[in-house]
Design a protein around this motif. Structure first.
Motif, PDB file in Angstrom:
ATOM      1  N   LEU A 191      -0.564 -17.489  47.282  1.00  0.00           N
ATOM      2  CA  LEU A 191      -1.393 -18.642  46.917  1.00  0.00           C
ATOM      3  C   LEU A 191      -0.553 -19.753  46.299  1.00  0.00           C
ATOM      4  N   SER A 192       0.538 -19.383  45.653  1.00  0.00           N
ATOM      5  CA  SER A 192       1.414 -20.399  45.052  1.00  0.00           C
ATOM      6  C   SER A 192       2.075 -21.282  46.105  1.00  0.00           C
ATOM      7  N   LEU A 193       2.079 -20.826  47.368  1.00  0.00           N
ATOM      8  CA  LEU A 193       2.627 -21.648  48.447  1.00  0.00           C
ATOM      9  C   LEU A 193       1.724 -22.829  48.783  1.00  0.00           C
ATOM     10  N   VAL A 194       0.434 -22.720  48.445  1.00  0.00           N
ATOM     11  CA  VAL A 194      -0.522 -23.756  48.853  1.00  0.00           C
ATOM     12  C   VAL A 194      -1.317 -24.328  47.683  1.00  0.00           C
ATOM     13  N   ALA A 195      -1.228 -23.703  46.502  1.00  0.00           N
ATOM     14  CA  ALA A 195      -2.087 -24.101  45.385  1.00  0.00           C
ATOM     15  C   ALA A 195      -1.293 -24.186  44.091  1.00  0.00           C
ATOM     16  N   LYS A 196      -1.907 -24.819  43.102  1.00  0.00           N
ATOM     17  CA  LYS A 196      -1.328 -24.933  41.766  1.00  0.00           C
ATOM     18  C   LYS A 196      -2.162 -24.123  40.777  1.00  0.00           C
ATOM     19  N   LYS A 197      -1.569 -23.831  39.633  1.00  0.00           N
ATOM     20  CA  LYS A 197      -2.255 -23.111  38.550  1.00  0.00           C
ATOM     21  C   LYS A 197      -2.878 -21.810  39.052  1.00  0.00           C
TER      22      LYS A 197
END
Length: 329
Positions: A191-197
């Motif tokens: 998820l860190s590849l596409v999102a923040k926090k």
């Protein structure tokens, strides 16, 4: 007839385009991201494709029901065949090439039900039927996107709900615990590849699954992250970065995919791929587990589970067999 398109060459761009124009669509992407079915919802012919995603469906539920017991028998691969695949996985785990590998096999089944029957009568939040190809009745969410927040819900850990202290048994099982921690960490990284926090909002909670054989407890976690407000323009790109799903591959993902290819006896095809709908504003999707495929007039059920260095072959073999079920009761 349902038309397939190459996912990388055409599917990513088409999903991005439909998202940009806020056009509601269905998407089905195979395990290796080679093939896909991407159709605006208004163009779906429900005589060849039906779906139900958390209550959103393109068909009228059947008033007829199956009166148990119905015919359902399974004929799993031999223990020796499973052992060969298990040994390949275990060798790589001991070498440190993987920390967790999802090993799956195909089980021939016989039933008085056809694919459409499985679809219409099974109880699951995510269901898909494609005529003469496969039926899915999956309990596992992949990602949900709502109000610019993306959430994933990896499932790892299954136990017979009728066992005394079943919840405590699985929560304190070292193998199950290690497997779940590994997958949660992998999904956080994905998820860190596409999102923040990116954050874990729920850890190791239980869902109850009723089947034609028994009631199961399934352990899941919930991981969330914040997307950019214009994420709809990049739906295909987002999925290309997240797939294949971590819960049905392992960690580290790239090397583990190579191990799976060596250990498994046949290609997965659409099994363990994903499907879902974009409604013009939000998105909901599932991992294609609990999967029945039709080939040459015969039915085949795909199932498996996560292998760690602490796994015992006989236990994993039996778990693979136990996951061959129909959620009809």
């Amino acid at each position: 007839m349902i038309s397939e398109i190459p996912f990388r060459a055409k599917g990513i761009e088409l999903m991005n385009k439909l998202g940009t124009t806020s056009t509601p669509f269905l998407f089905v992407i195979d395990y290796k991201m080679e093939n896909s079915v991407i159709i605006p919802l208004q163009q779906i012919d429900n005589t060849v494709l039906c779906f139900e995603i958390n209550g959103t469906r393109n068909f009228e539920p059947s008033a007829q029901s199956i009166t148990p017991p119905f015919q359902f028998s399974k004929h799993p691969v031999s223990r020796d065949i499973y052992q060969r695949g298990f040994d390949i996985v275990m060798k790589n785990l001991r070498l440190g090439n993987s920390f967790l590998t999802n090993l799956t096999f195909t089980t021939p089944i016989h039933s008085n039900l056809n694919l459409k029957d499985f679809f219409m009568n099974s109880k699951a939040p995510y269901k898909l039927w494609i005529n003469e190809k496969f039926a899915v009745y999956s309990p596992e969410k992949f990602v949900i996107i709502h109000d610019n927040v993306i959430r994933s819900f990896p499932m790892k850990g299954t136990i017979d709900a009728t066992l005394e202290n079943a919840e405590q048994i699985i929560l304190h099982d070292e193998k199950e615990m290690a497997e779940h921690y590994t997958i949660v960490d992998l999904i956080r990284n994905d998820l860190s590849l596409v999102a923040k926090k990116v954050r874990v909002e729920r850890f190791r909670y239980f869902d109850t699954i009723n089947t034609n054989q028994k009631t199961l407890l399934q352990v899941s976690s919930e991981i969330a992250g914040d997307l950019e407000p214009d994420w709809q323009n990049e739906i295909g790109t987002i999925f290309s970065k997240l797939l294949p799903a971590g819960s049905i591959t392992g960690a580290p993902k790239k090397k583990t995919i190579d191990i799976i290819q060596e250990a498994e006896s046949e290609p997965r095809g659409y099994y363990t791929g994903v499907f879902g709908i974009f409604d013009g504003k939000n998105l909901d999707s599932a991992v294609m587990i609990r999967f029945v495929e039709e080939r040459g007039g015969s039915l085949f059920y795909h199932s498996g589970g996560g292998i760690t260095v602490n796994s015992i072959c006989e236990h994993e073999y039996q778990e693979m067999i136990e996951k061959v079920y129909v959620p009809i009761n």
